[in-house]
Design an enzyme around this catalytic site. Sequence first.
Site, mmCIF file in Angstrom:
data_model
loop_
_atom_site.group_PDB
_atom_site.id
_atom_site.type_symbol
_atom_site.label_atom_id
_atom_site.label_comp_id
_atom_site.label_asym_id
_atom_site.label_seq_id
_atom_site.Cartn_x
_atom_site.Cartn_y
_atom_site.Cartn_z
ATOM 1 N N LYS A 133 0.821 -1.213 0.000
ATOM 2 C CA LYS A 133 0.000 0.000 0.000
ATOM 3 C C LYS A 133 0.860 1.271 0.000
ATOM 4 O O LYS A 133 2.076 1.218 0.223
ATOM 5 C CB LYS A 133 -0.930 -0.033 1.219
ATOM 6 N N TYR B 189 -12.359 -1.947 -3.781
ATOM 7 C CA TYR B 189 -12.893 -1.984 -2.418
ATOM 8 C C TYR B 189 -14.424 -1.831 -2.373
ATOM 9 O O TYR B 189 -14.974 -1.472 -1.335
ATOM 10 C CB TYR B 189 -12.224 -0.906 -1.560
ATOM 11 N N ASN C 226 -1.916 0.285 6.837
ATOM 12 C CA ASN C 226 -1.433 -0.986 7.390
ATOM 13 C C ASN C 226 -0.617 -1.796 6.386
ATOM 14 O O ASN C 226 -0.532 -3.020 6.482
ATOM 15 C CB ASN C 226 -2.604 -1.786 7.981
ATOM 16 N N HIS D 34 -2.285 -5.436 1.612
ATOM 17 C CA HIS D 34 -3.586 -6.069 1.404
ATOM 18 C C HIS D 34 -3.351 -7.528 1.083
ATOM 19 O O HIS D 34 -2.365 -7.872 0.424
ATOM 20 C CB HIS D 34 -4.326 -5.427 0.216
ATOM 21 N N GLU E 183 -9.748 -10.978 -7.440
ATOM 22 C CA GLU E 183 -8.814 -9.858 -7.271
ATOM 23 C C GLU E 183 -7.608 -9.989 -8.198
ATOM 24 O O GLU E 183 -7.103 -8.980 -8.706
ATOM 25 C CB GLU E 183 -8.360 -9.780 -5.806
HETATM 26 P P1 IDP Z 1 -8.100 -6.462 5.825
HETATM 27 O O1 IDP Z 1 -7.235 -5.593 4.932
HETATM 28 O O2 IDP Z 1 -7.353 -6.956 7.024
HETATM 29 O O3 IDP Z 1 -8.776 -7.580 5.049
HETATM 30 P P2 IDP Z 1 -10.682 -5.093 5.820
HETATM 31 O O4 IDP Z 1 -11.660 -5.149 6.938
HETATM 32 O O5 IDP Z 1 -10.980 -5.871 4.575
HETATM 33 O O6 IDP Z 1 -9.245 -5.523 6.424
HETATM 34 O O7 IDP Z 1 -10.487 -3.551 5.468
HETATM 35 C C1 IDP Z 1 -9.855 -3.168 4.258
HETATM 36 C C2 IDP Z 1 -8.897 -2.037 4.574
HETATM 37 O O8 IDP Z 1 -9.641 -0.904 4.998
HETATM 38 C C3 IDP Z 1 -7.912 -2.287 5.724
HETATM 39 O O9 IDP Z 1 -6.788 -3.049 5.347
HETATM 40 C C4 IDP Z 1 -7.547 -0.884 6.120
HETATM 41 O O10 IDP Z 1 -6.602 -0.288 5.229
HETATM 42 C C5 IDP Z 1 -8.897 -0.167 5.973
HETATM 43 N N1 IDP Z 1 -9.672 -0.168 7.229
HETATM 44 C C6 IDP Z 1 -10.280 -1.222 7.831
HETATM 45 N N2 IDP Z 1 -10.908 -0.865 8.960
HETATM 46 C C7 IDP Z 1 -10.693 0.474 9.084
HETATM 47 C C8 IDP Z 1 -11.094 1.439 10.064
HETATM 48 O O11 IDP Z 1 -11.785 1.142 11.053
HETATM 49 N N3 IDP Z 1 -10.664 2.723 9.849
HETATM 50 C C9 IDP Z 1 -9.915 3.081 8.758
HETATM 51 N N4 IDP Z 1 -9.532 2.208 7.825
HETATM 52 C C10 IDP Z 1 -9.901 0.908 7.978
HETATM 53 MG MG MG Z 2 -10.156 -7.426 3.498
#
Ligand code: IDP
Ligand code: MG
Length: 140
Positions: A11, A51, A114, A117, A128
């Site tokens: 990312k 997304y 984070n 992905h 994907e």
């Molecule tokens: P994942 O990447 O661990 O699968 P997902 O729930 O699919 O997590 O969320 C997709 C992405 O959205 C996350 O990797 C993160 O970058 C962002 N994200 C998830 N939850 C939050 C939040 O509560 N606040 C801001 N960004 C979030």
């Molecule tokens: Mg996810």
Amino acid sequence: MTVQRTLSILKPDATERNLTGAINAMFEKNGFRIVAQKRLRLTKEQAEGFYAVHKERPFYGELVSYMMSGPVVVQVLEKENAVQANRDLMGATNPANADEGTIRKTFAESIERNSVHGSDSLENAATEIKFFFTDAEIVG
Ligand code: IDP
Ligand code: MG
């Protein structure tokens, strides 16, 4: 167990901090092969489309802007049980909850920034991978 392919994205927080090599070294050290890879800047359409499953979540708009805020590296990882193995190596979405030794514990800045992905199911991995790569671009 069977060999699987999964979609990985490095990312914008990772490219910004010059961490693509360090993160991919972790993948390779853990037995993943990078069988397709490209660096690109996501368009709004790509970020929104990728997304779309999160469209109703409160963070969707910010997530889309963040994913367009700098270059990303999209890649296909191959390994036995790759989908779950990648999720395990990535660690929890929120780095505060991620286990020691995971990519997110090591590198992530926040729940949004984070670093990586990873597809969350074999079915989503196939969708994907097709989103970013043609069959000819994947070289195992
Ligand atoms: P994942 O990447 O661990 O699968 P997902 O729930 O699919 O997590 O969320 C997709 C992405 O959205 C996350 O990797 C993160 O970058 C962002 N994200 C998830 N939850 C939050 C939040 O509560 N606040 C801001 N960004 C979030
Ligand atoms: Mg996810």
